[in-house]
Enzyme design. Structure first.
Site, PDB file in Angstrom:
ATOM      1  N   GLY A  24       5.165  44.171  39.155  1.00  0.00           N
ATOM      2  CA  GLY A  24       4.541  45.488  39.077  1.00  0.00           C
ATOM      3  C   GLY A  24       3.144  45.356  38.508  1.00  0.00           C
ATOM      4  N   GLN A  58      -4.134  48.258  33.948  1.00  0.00           N
ATOM      5  CA  GLN A  58      -4.250  46.827  33.646  1.00  0.00           C
ATOM      6  C   GLN A  58      -5.491  46.187  34.271  1.00  0.00           C
ATOM      7  OE1 GLN A  58       0.082  46.300  34.794  1.00  0.00           O
ATOM      8  NE2 GLN A  58      -0.114  44.696  33.236  1.00  0.00           N
ATOM      9  N   CYS A  69       5.049  41.036  30.635  1.00  0.00           N
ATOM     10  CA  CYS A  69       3.925  41.865  31.076  1.00  0.00           C
ATOM     11  C   CYS A  69       2.738  40.968  31.362  1.00  0.00           C
ATOM     12  CB  CYS A  69       3.572  42.877  29.985  1.00  0.00           C
ATOM     13  SG  CYS A  69       2.213  43.968  30.448  1.00  0.00           S
ATOM     14  N   LEU A  70       2.087  41.216  32.491  1.00  0.00           N
ATOM     15  CA  LEU A  70       0.915  40.413  32.858  1.00  0.00           C
ATOM     16  C   LEU A  70      -0.213  40.572  31.836  1.00  0.00           C
ATOM     17  CD1 LEU A  70       0.949  41.134  36.687  1.00  0.00           C
ATOM     18  CD2 LEU A  70       1.591  38.984  35.558  1.00  0.00           C
ATOM     19  N   HIS A  99       8.254  50.767  32.690  1.00  0.00           N
ATOM     20  CA  HIS A  99       7.251  49.861  32.100  1.00  0.00           C
ATOM     21  C   HIS A  99       5.844  50.234  32.615  1.00  0.00           C
ATOM     22  CE1 HIS A  99       5.863  45.598  31.016  1.00  0.00           C
ATOM     23  NE2 HIS A  99       4.909  46.011  31.831  1.00  0.00           N
ATOM     24  N   GLU A 100       5.732  50.457  33.915  1.00  0.00           N
ATOM     25  CA  GLU A 100       4.421  50.792  34.505  1.00  0.00           C
ATOM     26  C   GLU A 100       3.949  52.168  34.044  1.00  0.00           C
ATOM     27  OE1 GLU A 100       3.105  48.339  35.587  1.00  0.00           O
ATOM     28  OE2 GLU A 100       4.798  47.135  36.222  1.00  0.00           O
ATOM     29  N   HIS A 123       2.219  51.978  30.793  1.00  0.00           N
ATOM     30  CA  HIS A 123       0.817  51.543  30.898  1.00  0.00           C
ATOM     31  C   HIS A 123      -0.113  52.739  31.123  1.00  0.00           C
ATOM     32  CE1 HIS A 123       0.962  47.188  30.714  1.00  0.00           C
ATOM     33  NE2 HIS A 123       1.877  47.104  31.672  1.00  0.00           N
TER      34      HIS A 123
HETATM   35  O1  GNR Z   1       5.890  40.966  36.275  1.00  0.00           O
HETATM   36  C1  GNR Z   1       6.450  41.739  35.483  1.00  0.00           C
HETATM   37  N1  GNR Z   1       7.763  41.547  35.201  1.00  0.00           N
HETATM   38  C2  GNR Z   1       8.540  42.470  34.512  1.00  0.00           C
HETATM   39  C3  GNR Z   1       9.808  42.053  34.103  1.00  0.00           C
HETATM   40  C4  GNR Z   1      10.633  42.927  33.435  1.00  0.00           C
HETATM   41  C5  GNR Z   1      10.220  44.218  33.188  1.00  0.00           C
HETATM   42  C6  GNR Z   1       8.969  44.639  33.589  1.00  0.00           C
HETATM   43  C7  GNR Z   1       8.126  43.777  34.252  1.00  0.00           C
HETATM   44  S1  GNR Z   1       6.567  44.327  34.795  1.00  0.00           S
HETATM   45  C8  GNR Z   1       5.691  42.821  34.832  1.00  0.00           C
HETATM   46  C9  GNR Z   1       4.324  43.028  35.450  1.00  0.00           C
HETATM   47  C10 GNR Z   1       3.520  43.973  34.580  1.00  0.00           C
HETATM   48  O2  GNR Z   1       2.993  43.646  33.549  1.00  0.00           O
HETATM   49  N2  GNR Z   1       3.464  45.215  34.951  1.00  0.00           N
HETATM   50  O3  GNR Z   1       2.827  46.102  34.186  1.00  0.00           O
HETATM   51 NI    NI Z   2       2.956  45.358  32.167  1.00  0.00          NI
END
Ligand code: GNR
Ligand code: NI
Length: 181
Positions: free
Chosen positions: A46, A51, A91-92, A133-134, A137
């Site tokens: 995601g 980001q 998270c990236l 999660h997104e 952000h």
């Molecule tokens: O790549 C991602 N893996 C992930 C694994 C578990 C829960 C959420 C994520 S999102 C993350 C990519 C990212 O930072 N998205 O904002």
């Molecule tokens: Ni993230």
């Protein structure tokens, strides 16, 4: 299409609250394509516009193994949530850090697609987790905010150290390249 660079914790720009998308034009299409390309290249499941320092309520997701099921979610609103489970998240913007976070296991979401059409759908499991999660952000929130202050501090120090080491390495490289003997 173009790769965009991903902001990393504790960059204050990750704390920006994103604005509602109101114009579904060609520029939005380009941004969506860039986000997808950046997500696939990373690689991640995601990516939120936040980001890449674009503060619009737009996220892209692909939780498929084949990496061929892109989802584009604009102006997301959770209208129902159910269940609770812990999932290991990463998270990236917080590279190399993983921890368990408690989220709803099923959500009903209202959002716009890239054409501006409103859509309502249900999502479960990893897809539901990823959407939550997104959406964090877009509010300027990161998964590490759910951890203890002690863990967060440790993570910040580890990432600082890694960035310092990368910078030193790059400087050595550039120094070498500058010497034209
Ligand atoms: O790549 C991602 N893996 C992930 C694994 C578990 C829960 C959420 C994520 S999102 C993350 C990519 C990212 O930072 N998205 O904002
Ligand atoms: Ni993230």
């Amino acid at each position: 299409m173009a790769l965009r660079s991903i902001l990393e914790y504790p960059d204050p720009r990750l704390r920006t609250r994103a604005q509602t998308v109101t114009t579904f034009d060609a520029a939005l299409g380009t941004l969506i394509d860039d986000l997808l390309e950046t997500m696939y290249a990373a690689p991640g499941i995601g990516l939120a516009a936040t980001q890449v320092d674009v503060h619009q309520r737009l996220v892209v997701i692909d939780v498929s193994d084949e990496r061929n099921a892109p989802l584009v979610i604009i102006n997301p609103e959770i209208i129902e949530r159910e269940g609770e489970a812990k999932t290991e998240e990463g998270c990236l913007s917080v590279p190399g850090i993983f921890d368990e976070i408690k989220r709803a296991t099923r959500i009903r979401l209202r959002s716009h697609d890239r054409a501006g059409q409103v859509n309502e759908s249900e999502y479960t499991d990893l897809l539901a987790v990823c959407i939550q999660h997104e959406m964090d952000h877009l509010e300027g929130k990161l998964f590490v905010d759910y951890l203890s202050q002690m863990k967060r501090e440790r993570i910040r120090k580890k990432l600082d150290k890694e960035r310092r080491e990368r910078t030193a390495e790059a400087a050595r490289g550039a120094g070498g390249a500058r010497r034209a003997y």
